[in-house]
Design a protein around this motif. Sequence first.
Motif, mmCIF file in Angstrom:
data_model
loop_
_atom_site.group_PDB
_atom_site.id
_atom_site.type_symbol
_atom_site.label_atom_id
_atom_site.label_comp_id
_atom_site.label_asym_id
_atom_site.label_seq_id
_atom_site.Cartn_x
_atom_site.Cartn_y
_atom_site.Cartn_z
ATOM 1 N N PHE A 83 19.172 10.178 14.617
ATOM 2 C CA PHE A 83 20.580 9.758 15.073
ATOM 3 C C PHE A 83 21.582 10.705 15.062
ATOM 4 N N HIS A 84 21.488 11.406 13.731
ATOM 5 C CA HIS A 84 22.508 12.362 13.353
ATOM 6 C C HIS A 84 22.462 13.356 14.516
ATOM 7 N N VAL A 85 21.249 13.901 14.488
ATOM 8 C CA VAL A 85 21.213 14.919 15.692
ATOM 9 C C VAL A 85 21.896 14.747 16.979
ATOM 10 N N TYR A 86 21.449 13.540 17.433
ATOM 11 C CA TYR A 86 21.985 13.084 18.635
ATOM 12 C C TYR A 86 23.564 12.718 18.693
ATOM 13 N N ASP A 87 23.914 12.301 17.682
ATOM 14 C CA ASP A 87 25.301 12.305 17.389
ATOM 15 C C ASP A 87 26.114 13.360 17.477
ATOM 16 N N TYR A 88 25.520 14.472 16.743
ATOM 17 C CA TYR A 88 26.104 16.085 16.495
ATOM 18 C C TYR A 88 26.116 16.498 18.003
ATOM 19 N N PHE A 89 25.151 16.538 18.567
ATOM 20 C CA PHE A 89 25.202 17.275 20.190
ATOM 21 C C PHE A 89 26.018 16.482 20.992
ATOM 22 N N ASN A 90 26.161 15.040 20.893
ATOM 23 C CA ASN A 90 27.003 14.433 21.801
ATOM 24 C C ASN A 90 28.314 14.705 21.652
ATOM 25 N N LYS A 91 28.879 14.754 20.350
ATOM 26 C CA LYS A 91 30.227 15.279 20.016
ATOM 27 C C LYS A 91 30.754 16.658 20.027
ATOM 28 N N ASN A 92 29.576 17.311 19.968
ATOM 29 C CA ASN A 92 29.956 19.009 20.157
ATOM 30 C C ASN A 92 30.025 19.260 21.418
ATOM 31 N N VAL A 93 29.071 18.654 22.435
ATOM 32 C CA VAL A 93 29.488 18.738 24.013
ATOM 33 C C VAL A 93 30.874 18.358 24.251
ATOM 34 N N TYR A 94 31.263 17.188 23.896
ATOM 35 C CA TYR A 94 32.556 16.780 24.393
ATOM 36 C C TYR A 94 33.644 17.712 23.725
ATOM 37 N N TYR A 95 33.674 17.909 22.549
ATOM 38 C CA TYR A 95 34.816 18.926 22.118
ATOM 39 C C TYR A 95 34.919 20.393 22.540
ATOM 40 N N LYS A 96 33.543 20.692 22.606
ATOM 41 C CA LYS A 96 33.613 21.840 23.297
ATOM 42 C C LYS A 96 34.003 22.055 24.599
ATOM 43 N N ASP A 114 0.911 -1.130 0.008
ATOM 44 C CA ASP A 114 -0.035 -0.101 -0.080
ATOM 45 C C ASP A 114 1.096 1.145 -0.133
ATOM 46 N N THR A 115 0.500 2.285 -0.634
ATOM 47 C CA THR A 115 1.155 3.642 -1.081
ATOM 48 C C THR A 115 1.475 4.076 0.409
ATOM 49 N N TYR A 116 0.397 4.342 1.410
ATOM 50 C CA TYR A 116 0.385 5.094 2.419
ATOM 51 C C TYR A 116 1.498 4.289 3.626
ATOM 52 N N ALA A 117 1.531 2.802 3.324
ATOM 53 C CA ALA A 117 2.330 2.123 4.071
ATOM 54 C C ALA A 117 3.871 2.182 3.865
ATOM 55 N N ILE A 118 4.125 2.518 2.462
ATOM 56 C CA ILE A 118 5.209 2.758 1.831
ATOM 57 C C ILE A 118 5.781 4.079 2.470
ATOM 58 N N PHE A 119 4.887 5.223 2.271
ATOM 59 C CA PHE A 119 5.326 6.684 2.556
ATOM 60 C C PHE A 119 5.579 6.646 4.051
ATOM 61 N N PHE A 120 4.605 5.794 4.868
ATOM 62 C CA PHE A 120 5.067 5.787 6.307
ATOM 63 C C PHE A 120 6.296 5.287 6.676
ATOM 64 N N ILE A 121 6.529 4.061 6.145
ATOM 65 C CA ILE A 121 8.009 3.526 6.340
ATOM 66 C C ILE A 121 9.230 4.595 5.818
ATOM 67 N N PHE A 122 8.968 4.968 4.900
ATOM 68 C CA PHE A 122 10.129 6.128 4.285
ATOM 69 C C PHE A 122 10.220 7.330 5.133
ATOM 70 N N ILE A 123 9.057 7.675 5.745
ATOM 71 C CA ILE A 123 9.177 9.064 6.656
ATOM 72 C C ILE A 123 9.725 8.638 8.067
ATOM 73 N N LEU A 124 9.461 7.218 8.526
ATOM 74 C CA LEU A 124 9.792 6.684 9.995
ATOM 75 C C LEU A 124 11.569 6.421 9.956
ATOM 76 N N ASN A 125 11.816 5.785 8.522
ATOM 77 C CA ASN A 125 13.317 5.518 8.509
ATOM 78 C C ASN A 125 14.088 7.060 8.471
ATOM 79 N N LEU A 126 13.500 7.925 7.764
ATOM 80 C CA LEU A 126 14.123 9.326 7.619
ATOM 81 C C LEU A 126 14.230 9.890 8.662
ATOM 82 N N ILE A 127 13.213 10.075 9.453
ATOM 83 C CA ILE A 127 13.059 10.616 10.884
ATOM 84 C C ILE A 127 13.918 9.999 11.819
#
Length: 336
Positions: free
Chosen positions: A52-65, A34-47
């Motif tokens: 993950f990247h936002v968490y990784d950025y803030f974790n490393k940013n605090v450490y190096y700062k 189903d198209t809605y299911a595909i769209f939901f899976i795509f958005i869920l993976n993207l989010i």
Amino acid sequence: MKFFDYFKERAIFILINIAILVASSGLLRVLRVDTYAIFFIFILNLIGSLIFHVYDYFNKNVYYKNILEDLQLLDKKYLISEVINKPTFVDGKILYEIIKHTNKSMKDEISKVKRDTVEYREYIELWVHEIKTPIASCKLLLENNESEVTRSINEEVEKVEGYIEQALFYARSNNLEKDYIIRELNLRKCINSTIKRNANTLIKKKIKIELSNVDKIVYSDSKWIEFILHQIISNSIKYMDKKESIIRLYCEEKKENVVLYICDNGIGMSEKCIRKAFEKGYTGENGRLYSKSTGIGLYLCKKLCKKLGLWINLLSKEGEGTTVSIMFPINKMMKI
């Protein structure tokens, strides 16, 4: 670490991730999901990827700062490895280990250099001690066979003795705290001792000494003060060109300080030379034209004054003379 720089560095990974998501969506579409299911899976993976990247950025940013802030607070920057914490992310752990190993290697190298420096200084001190015996013997022989020639030789021997002393004080200057005693002393005694040492040259060149208001009590090490005064007076003697040559020493009290002035009416210095007078090895125009100079004397005076907590300054005018001032701080704690 800037947010844009972080994501710019991971641009390829993010693009590959998006490409995989698009390909997966296409495959699911072929499989009639189903198209809605595909769209939901795509958005869920993207989010999920974005979180993950936002968490990784803030974790490393605090450490190096935190590392950069600690680095700014340290006087000795190489000690950063002693204060940083071990990170939780892999590339940070690798950097942490690199810093630890390089710091250890640097400490080993510094220890080696320090040992070599101490050995060199001890050798210089031993050499100076040993060389004093033949110099004293030479001076004794010259005094017992006095003539015009031996008097000239004796002057040169005294110059050699002065350079040897300069080498000794230079070798000790980096470890001054182990070789001085701050105590109450009378400036007149230090000045008289220095004048007596230079008496032969002063008499030969017919240089007049004027003392005024020098019976001042200051707090320092007499041996090092006499060395500083000798370097300054030797310079004054060296660059005299007047028929009536005068070196004037006097003191002034300024608030909680005693300032000693050593003035001469010699050839003086240009503004360019004044700015560089205390630099190591700087001989200036006078050093090249009038007398052979090492450029170490005033440099040592500045260095020793700083170590002793004194302040030294030089004022001069070409053709009129030079004034060197040394400020001795006198506070209530010293008087107790």
